[in-house]
Scaffold this active site. Structure first.
Site, PDB file in Angstrom:
ATOM      1  N   MET A  97       0.797  -1.225   0.000  1.00  0.00           N
ATOM      2  CA  MET A  97       0.000   0.000   0.000  1.00  0.00           C
ATOM      3  C   MET A  97       0.835   1.284   0.000  1.00  0.00           C
ATOM      4  O   MET A  97       0.324   2.345   0.356  1.00  0.00           O
ATOM      5  CB  MET A  97      -0.972  -0.011   1.191  1.00  0.00           C
ATOM      6  CG  MET A  97      -1.998  -1.140   1.115  1.00  0.00           C
ATOM      7  SD  MET A  97      -2.950  -1.139  -0.428  1.00  0.00           S
ATOM      8  CE  MET A  97      -4.022   0.270  -0.122  1.00  0.00           C
ATOM      9  N   ARG A  98       2.091   1.191  -0.410  1.00  0.00           N
ATOM     10  CA  ARG A  98       2.903   2.407  -0.493  1.00  0.00           C
ATOM     11  C   ARG A  98       3.441   2.602  -1.899  1.00  0.00           C
ATOM     12  O   ARG A  98       3.758   1.628  -2.582  1.00  0.00           O
ATOM     13  CB  ARG A  98       4.078   2.347   0.485  1.00  0.00           C
ATOM     14  CG  ARG A  98       3.631   2.706   1.868  1.00  0.00           C
ATOM     15  CD  ARG A  98       4.661   2.369   2.891  1.00  0.00           C
ATOM     16  NE  ARG A  98       3.978   2.144   4.134  1.00  0.00           N
ATOM     17  CZ  ARG A  98       3.672   3.112   5.000  1.00  0.00           C
ATOM     18  NH1 ARG A  98       4.058   4.355   4.768  1.00  0.00           N
ATOM     19  NH2 ARG A  98       2.998   2.835   6.087  1.00  0.00           N
ATOM     20  N   LEU A 100       6.107   3.372  -4.597  1.00  0.00           N
ATOM     21  CA  LEU A 100       7.564   3.229  -4.699  1.00  0.00           C
ATOM     22  C   LEU A 100       8.063   4.242  -5.709  1.00  0.00           C
ATOM     23  O   LEU A 100       7.420   4.484  -6.732  1.00  0.00           O
ATOM     24  CB  LEU A 100       7.920   1.807  -5.135  1.00  0.00           C
ATOM     25  CG  LEU A 100       7.550   0.744  -4.107  1.00  0.00           C
ATOM     26  CD1 LEU A 100       7.636  -0.645  -4.713  1.00  0.00           C
ATOM     27  CD2 LEU A 100       8.447   0.850  -2.876  1.00  0.00           C
ATOM     28  N   HIS A 116      -3.462  -4.851 -10.186  1.00  0.00           N
ATOM     29  CA  HIS A 116      -4.445  -3.840  -9.801  1.00  0.00           C
ATOM     30  C   HIS A 116      -5.843  -4.381 -10.087  1.00  0.00           C
ATOM     31  O   HIS A 116      -6.073  -4.960 -11.156  1.00  0.00           O
ATOM     32  CB  HIS A 116      -4.185  -2.546 -10.586  1.00  0.00           C
ATOM     33  CG  HIS A 116      -5.137  -1.462 -10.227  1.00  0.00           C
ATOM     34  ND1 HIS A 116      -5.005  -0.724  -9.070  1.00  0.00           N
ATOM     35  CD2 HIS A 116      -6.263  -1.024 -10.831  1.00  0.00           C
ATOM     36  CE1 HIS A 116      -6.004   0.135  -8.989  1.00  0.00           C
ATOM     37  NE2 HIS A 116      -6.786  -0.026 -10.046  1.00  0.00           N
ATOM     38  N   GLY A 150       4.237   6.827 -11.826  1.00  0.00           N
ATOM     39  CA  GLY A 150       2.857   7.244 -11.573  1.00  0.00           C
ATOM     40  C   GLY A 150       2.130   6.236 -10.688  1.00  0.00           C
ATOM     41  O   GLY A 150       2.708   5.245 -10.240  1.00  0.00           O
ATOM     42  N   VAL A 151       0.847   6.499 -10.474  1.00  0.00           N
ATOM     43  CA  VAL A 151       0.021   5.565  -9.693  1.00  0.00           C
ATOM     44  C   VAL A 151      -0.779   4.716 -10.678  1.00  0.00           C
ATOM     45  O   VAL A 151      -1.663   5.228 -11.371  1.00  0.00           O
ATOM     46  CB  VAL A 151      -0.918   6.331  -8.731  1.00  0.00           C
ATOM     47  CG1 VAL A 151      -1.853   5.363  -8.013  1.00  0.00           C
ATOM     48  CG2 VAL A 151      -0.103   7.133  -7.723  1.00  0.00           C
ATOM     49  N   ASP A 152      -0.411   3.452 -10.787  1.00  0.00           N
ATOM     50  CA  ASP A 152      -1.107   2.498 -11.667  1.00  0.00           C
ATOM     51  C   ASP A 152      -1.051   2.909 -13.143  1.00  0.00           C
ATOM     52  O   ASP A 152      -1.996   2.681 -13.900  1.00  0.00           O
ATOM     53  CB  ASP A 152      -2.581   2.321 -11.216  1.00  0.00           C
ATOM     54  CG  ASP A 152      -2.681   1.863  -9.774  1.00  0.00           C
ATOM     55  OD1 ASP A 152      -1.839   1.056  -9.348  1.00  0.00           O
ATOM     56  OD2 ASP A 152      -3.592   2.312  -9.058  1.00  0.00           O
ATOM     57  N   ALA A 180      -9.944 -13.867 -10.025  1.00  0.00           N
ATOM     58  CA  ALA A 180      -9.259 -13.725 -11.318  1.00  0.00           C
ATOM     59  C   ALA A 180      -7.778 -13.387 -11.108  1.00  0.00           C
ATOM     60  O   ALA A 180      -6.900 -13.907 -11.810  1.00  0.00           O
ATOM     61  CB  ALA A 180      -9.946 -12.645 -12.151  1.00  0.00           C
TER      62      ALA A 180
HETATM   63  C1  GRF Z   1      -5.310  -7.289  -4.408  1.00  0.00           C
HETATM   64  O1  GRF Z   1      -6.685  -7.348  -4.612  1.00  0.00           O
HETATM   65  C2  GRF Z   1      -4.660  -6.397  -5.442  1.00  0.00           C
HETATM   66  O2  GRF Z   1      -5.479  -6.115  -6.511  1.00  0.00           O
HETATM   67  C3  GRF Z   1      -4.372  -5.110  -4.740  1.00  0.00           C
HETATM   68  O3  GRF Z   1      -4.225  -5.452  -3.392  1.00  0.00           O
HETATM   69  C4  GRF Z   1      -4.968  -6.618  -3.100  1.00  0.00           C
HETATM   70  C5  GRF Z   1      -4.106  -7.489  -2.234  1.00  0.00           C
HETATM   71  O4  GRF Z   1      -4.801  -8.568  -1.695  1.00  0.00           O
HETATM   72  N1  GRF Z   1      -3.218  -4.475  -5.343  1.00  0.00           N
HETATM   73  P1  GRF Z   1      -3.990  -9.747  -1.019  1.00  0.00           P
HETATM   74  O5  GRF Z   1      -3.203  -9.176   0.129  1.00  0.00           O
HETATM   75  O6  GRF Z   1      -3.123 -10.373  -2.069  1.00  0.00           O
HETATM   76  O7  GRF Z   1      -5.050 -10.704  -0.534  1.00  0.00           O
END
Ligand code: GRF
Length: 212
Positions: A97-98, A100, A116, A150-152, A180
């Site tokens: 969640m950070r 880079l 993503h 960038g972000v995503d 998925a």
């Molecule tokens: C995933 O759904 C991914 O899309 C997002 O963060 C989530 C991580 O889930 N980037 P997990 O920790 O792998 O269960």
């Protein structure tokens, strides 16, 4: 496949670790071309660390430093050093969640990938499944992409679609997207590890839609 030829992954996460588990399960199959060298988390109690340790993987918490959305300079250095010590070939973000940036991306240029939970470039950023539901799209999905500044926004490696159903809640749609993800990410890593992914500027060739 002999161990020394396998692509060595450094998996970074902050959450429950379902993608890491899917990657670890794929890696435990005979002849899988990749292996998890180390799992790192910026949250000491993150499920990803416990789930990695249960599997006997090397897993470590590295404090992120004083910022909320990125690593500070010391933390960034600590992550780079730990990944280098584990001789990591590819950094795999799995719910990290950070953001880079800078030195980290220069060190691992074109060697950091992320998954993503939407069909990028639609719905970048947080809670992409909820953004898709609120917008009213009928199809969403997940995207494996290179990480850039960038972000995503990095070049897209592979995508898989997921339907949005009338009865969906954010939670039900998120779960369908995550299912998925759990097959797309190992497939993309296999393509990467076997040299099937070719990076040509913004286009990554080798994993056309429908082939994965
Ligand atoms: C995933 O759904 C991914 O899309 C997002 O963060 C989530 C991580 O889930 N980037 P997990 O920790 O792998 O269960």
């Amino acid at each position: 496949m002999a161990d020394e030829k396998k692509l060595r992954l450094g998996v970074l996460g902050s959450g429950k670790g379902s993608n890491m588990v899917a990657i670890a399960e794929a890696a435990s199959q005979q002849d899988c071309p990749f292996e998890i060298a180390v799992v790192l988390a910026d949250v000491a109690e993150a499920g990803i660390l416990a789930r990695a340790r249960e599997r006997g993987l090397d897993a470590e918490f590295i404090a992120p430093g004083r910022f909320r959305t990125k690593l500070d300079d010391d933390a960034e250095r600590a992550y780079i050093e730990r990944l280098a010590a584990a001789r990591v070939d590819l950094v795999v973000l799995a719910g990290f969640m950070r953001i880079l940036k800078g030195e980290f991306l220069r060190t691992f240029e074109n060697r950091v990938i992320n998954i993503h939970p939407s069909l990028l470039p639609s719905f970048p950023g947080l809670e992409a499944w909820k953004q898709a539901l609120d917008y009213g799209v009928k199809v969403t999905g997940c995207t494996v992409h290179l990480v850039d500044h960038g972000v995503d926004t990095g070049a897209i490696i592979a995508q898989r679609t997921v339907p949005v159903l009338d009865a969906d809640t954010p939670a039900s749609l998120h779960e369908r997207i995550q299912q998925a993800e759990r097959s797309l990410y190992p497939a993309a890593l296999t393509a990467f590890a076997t040299g099937r992914v070719k990076i040509e500027g913004r286009r990554c060739l080798g994993m056309s839609f429908g082939q994965v």
